[in-house]
Design a protein around this motif. Structure first.
Motif, PDB file in Angstrom:
ATOM      1  N   PRO A  69       0.820  -1.232   0.000  1.00 46.88           N
ATOM      2  CA  PRO A  69       0.000   0.000   0.000  1.00 46.88           C
ATOM      3  C   PRO A  69       0.846   1.271   0.000  1.00 46.88           C
ATOM      4  O   PRO A  69       0.460   2.280  -0.596  1.00 46.88           O
ATOM      5  N   LEU A  70       2.022   1.209   0.643  1.00 48.20           N
ATOM      6  CA  LEU A  70       2.904   2.376   0.640  1.00 48.20           C
ATOM      7  C   LEU A  70       3.403   2.661  -0.769  1.00 48.20           C
ATOM      8  O   LEU A  70       3.409   3.815  -1.215  1.00 48.20           O
ATOM      9  N   ALA A  71       3.803   1.624  -1.497  1.00 46.48           N
ATOM     10  CA  ALA A  71       4.276   1.811  -2.865  1.00 46.48           C
ATOM     11  C   ALA A  71       3.152   2.308  -3.770  1.00 46.48           C
ATOM     12  O   ALA A  71       3.365   3.181  -4.616  1.00 46.48           O
ATOM     13  N   PHE A  72       1.951   1.769  -3.597  1.00 51.03           N
ATOM     14  CA  PHE A  72       0.806   2.211  -4.396  1.00 51.03           C
ATOM     15  C   PHE A  72       0.493   3.681  -4.119  1.00 51.03           C
ATOM     16  O   PHE A  72       0.260   4.469  -5.049  1.00 51.03           O
ATOM     17  N   GLY A  73       0.487   4.070  -2.861  1.00 49.93           N
ATOM     18  CA  GLY A  73       0.230   5.468  -2.509  1.00 49.93           C
ATOM     19  C   GLY A  73       1.310   6.393  -3.035  1.00 49.93           C
ATOM     20  O   GLY A  73       1.020   7.492  -3.531  1.00 49.93           O
ATOM     21  N   ALA A  75       3.157   5.861  -5.666  1.00 47.14           N
ATOM     22  CA  ALA A  75       2.980   5.937  -7.120  1.00 47.14           C
ATOM     23  C   ALA A  75       1.853   6.898  -7.478  1.00 47.14           C
ATOM     24  O   ALA A  75       1.977   7.684  -8.433  1.00 47.14           O
ATOM     25  N   LEU A  76       0.750   6.873  -6.731  1.00 44.22           N
ATOM     26  CA  LEU A  76      -0.353   7.808  -6.990  1.00 44.22           C
ATOM     27  C   LEU A  76       0.069   9.257  -6.763  1.00 44.22           C
ATOM     28  O   LEU A  76      -0.253  10.142  -7.566  1.00 44.22           O
ATOM     29  N   VAL A  77       0.786   9.495  -5.675  1.00 43.93           N
ATOM     30  CA  VAL A  77       1.245  10.858  -5.385  1.00 43.93           C
ATOM     31  C   VAL A  77       2.231  11.316  -6.446  1.00 43.93           C
ATOM     32  O   VAL A  77       2.181  12.462  -6.917  1.00 43.93           O
ATOM     33  N   GLY A  78       3.126  10.434  -6.856  1.00 46.52           N
ATOM     34  CA  GLY A  78       4.091  10.783  -7.900  1.00 46.52           C
ATOM     35  C   GLY A  78       3.408  11.079  -9.227  1.00 46.52           C
ATOM     36  O   GLY A  78       3.744  12.064  -9.905  1.00 46.52           O
ATOM     37  N   PHE A  79       2.441  10.244  -9.603  1.00 41.01           N
ATOM     38  CA  PHE A  79       1.699  10.451 -10.846  1.00 41.01           C
ATOM     39  C   PHE A  79       0.959  11.788 -10.818  1.00 41.01           C
ATOM     40  O   PHE A  79       0.984  12.556 -11.781  1.00 41.01           O
ATOM     41  N   CYS A  84       0.529  17.436 -12.427  1.00 35.32           N
ATOM     42  CA  CYS A  84       0.334  18.815 -11.971  1.00 35.32           C
ATOM     43  C   CYS A  84       1.444  19.716 -12.513  1.00 35.32           C
ATOM     44  O   CYS A  84       1.181  20.834 -12.981  1.00 35.32           O
ATOM     45  N   ALA A  85       2.679  19.230 -12.470  1.00 41.74           N
ATOM     46  CA  ALA A  85       3.792  20.016 -12.992  1.00 41.74           C
ATOM     47  C   ALA A  85       3.649  20.226 -14.501  1.00 41.74           C
ATOM     48  O   ALA A  85       3.902  21.331 -15.008  1.00 41.74           O
TER      49      ALA A  85
END
Length: 99
Positions: A69-73, A75-79, A84-85
């Motif tokens: 779940p940490l990796a999934f979260g 990845a979502l934040v990074g995406f 956004c950038a």
């Protein structure tokens, strides 16, 4: 409300109650009330080696299956951050218009 009506209403409520209250019987939710408590078992895992270890051994990575779940979260934040950038860059420079 006069006294007679109040007394009559109180008497009616009392007579509507069952005479013999045998206690509470649980049929459908009995399995839920007798469910074994695993809080202390999980708490032992979380508190191994102390609780104030900060970055050396964080509590949110102590249990099995915490990494996925940490990796999934992450990845979502990074995406979301990359999109956004890209959006801010396109707004600032005027590129990517549909015309």
């Amino acid at each position: 409300m006069n006294a007679i009506t109040k007394t009559t209403a109180t008497a009616a409520v009392r007579s509507a109650r069952p005479v013999a209250q045998n206690g509470q019987k649980r049929g459908i939710v009995n399995w839920m009330t007798n469910y074994p408590d695993k809080v202390m078992e999980i708490k032992k895992v979380q508190m191994t080696g102390g609780t104030c270890q900060a970055e050396a051994n964080p509590t949110w990575l102590k249990q099995q299956g915490d990494l996925l779940p940490l990796a999934f979260g992450a990845a979502l934040v990074g995406f979301g951050s990359v999109n956004c950038a890209i959006g801010h860059y396109r707004l600032a420079t005027g590129k990517g218009k549909l015309d």
